[in-house]
Design an enzyme around this catalytic site. Sequence first.
Site, PDB file in Angstrom:
ATOM      1  CE  LYS A  30       0.904   0.509  -0.456  1.00 50.59           C
ATOM      2  NZ  LYS A  30       1.167   1.954  -0.709  1.00 50.59           N
TER       3      LYS A  30
HETATM    4  C1  LIG Z   1       0.581   2.720  -1.708  1.00 51.57           C
HETATM    5  C2  LIG Z   1       0.595   4.196  -1.561  1.00 51.57           C
HETATM    6  C3  LIG Z   1      -0.262   5.028  -2.322  1.00 51.57           C
HETATM    7  C4  LIG Z   1      -1.199   4.486  -3.392  1.00 51.57           C
HETATM    8  O1  LIG Z   1      -2.257   3.737  -2.859  1.00 51.57           O
HETATM    9  P1  LIG Z   1      -3.126   2.760  -3.802  1.00 51.57           P
HETATM   10  O2  LIG Z   1      -3.961   1.980  -2.879  1.00 51.57           O
HETATM   11  O3  LIG Z   1      -2.117   1.909  -4.535  1.00 51.57           O
HETATM   12  O4  LIG Z   1      -3.909   3.621  -4.730  1.00 51.57           O
HETATM   13  C5  LIG Z   1      -0.238   6.401  -2.084  1.00 51.57           C
HETATM   14  N1  LIG Z   1       0.605   6.933  -1.172  1.00 51.57           N
HETATM   15  C6  LIG Z   1       1.460   6.170  -0.436  1.00 51.57           C
HETATM   16  C7  LIG Z   1       2.374   6.834   0.527  1.00 51.57           C
HETATM   17  C8  LIG Z   1       1.474   4.780  -0.595  1.00 51.57           C
HETATM   18  O5  LIG Z   1       2.331   4.038   0.123  1.00 51.57           O
END
Ligand SMILES: *Cc1c(COP(=O)(O)O)cnc(C)c1O
Length: 492
Positions: free
Chosen positions: A130
């Site tokens: 993120k």
């Molecule tokens: C947010 C997240 C996901 C999922 O990503 P999306 O964009 O919601 O599909 C997968 N792995 C981790 C570690 C995350 O923080």
Amino acid sequence: MQYVSTRAAASAAASSSQQFSDILLGGLAVDGGLFLPTAYPQVTGAELDAWRQLSYADLAFEILKKFATDIPEADLRALTAKTYTKEVYKNARKGEKASQITPLRVLEEGENGTRLVLQALSNGPTLAFKDMAMQLLGNLFEYTLAKQNAQLNIFGATSGDTGSAAEYAMRGKQGIRVFMLSPHKKMSAFQTAQMFSLQDPNIFNIAIEGVFDDAQDMVKAVSNDLPFKAKQKIGTVNSINWARVVAQVVYYFRGYLSATTSNDQKVSFTVPSGNFGNICAGHIARMMGLPIDKLVAATNENDVLDEFFRTGVYRVRKSSETYHTSSPSMDISKASNFERFIYDLVGRDGDRTRALFQKVETHGGFDLSGKPGADGDEFKLVAKYGFKSGKSTHDDRLNTIRDVADDYGIVIDTHTADGIKVARENLEPGVTMIVLETALAAKFNETILDALGEDAERPEGFENIEDLPQKFVVMPPDVEKMKAYIATNTGL
Ligand SMILES: *Cc1c(COP(=O)(O)O)cnc(C)c1O
């Protein structure tokens, strides 16, 4: 570049369109839809060839300038240069170059011509992918607010990854404050320490006496008070934010270009998926002309997306049907970015998209399988968009973490393990399969300990994070008290 809502009526689409900066600070469109460009910008083979040698920051500039046409190019170049540096993405493993920002690691080259590659997206400040988008968002917000001489108070609830990525992106930024709610004593010690150890005066950590849903309900209640929201200049940074999606498009290009020497070579991606934000960016990269072969969505036990890509039925889950798993950032009951793909799948028909997602509200889902009684037959077009899917369970996760440690000598986190498990089921001769690594193992140490009998390695600087002084307040789930707290601290 103009943007429209996925729910805009055909007659209204042209007149209601907006520019990148107009939608940057907002969330949903007023009609409840999500923003998308009126047409995807296209890349040529010559551009791809030229981009193969670029640094990550320069590549990000080339891609973003196709979407953010209302930001002067020199400004955009400065913003990407400031965001994607080896100082920010310094948590690379041994054997990876931090300067590559999202370094690739070949895990296996099979005798039958298969190739399995990991792309590290979690070397940023909070050790999860993120950061890739949120760090850019922090700089874009600060830039835009300064131009408008405005301020923004970000208000949200988190159970972990999103909140800390937002705080590390916004800390110390002019014109921005962050009010982040989390369930008191419910996050891991590591995640709590990551957030609460921030001492920046513009970061407000609020531990709510309750569970995550109580914190989430507080955010909804406060946000539903529109006069308060306007007066306090409250905004969000949730996963439907368009700039977040666009920032994620860049690493699909980086992955493809780093894994290949010519544009005839085939690459697929497997993406650990929850809210469909990450893989939606892959879909957009593919629509722009990046020669991606398959986009494979990997889910955990919360398999809303796997079900759709197997059957054409989208059925959101009740909270009682949503499992708490050992890959918790993928524990979703519905996939909030999915509407962007469905809009493309139904031929960019806003009326149709609106009807389908209204049916999600009234009937809990829709059916595009084409069977008698279904809402449509567009499932037959899914393959044309390259989508496939698979599912992984707690036992799969433990086994995959062990296998990867034994076979390749690296420790992966639980979400990435879901990705590797599903990727292995989708390997094809002559096609490089890139798995997106979405977090580092240190964040989910409990499960690593279960799988391997030893702790995950922590990147430098994180060794004693739990011992740092913490700054937070504890509050009951009381909406009026929350409003008073916000007002006091914004001074508005
Ligand atoms: C947010 C997240 C996901 C999922 O990503 P999306 O964009 O919601 O599909 C997968 N792995 C981790 C570690 C995350 O923080």
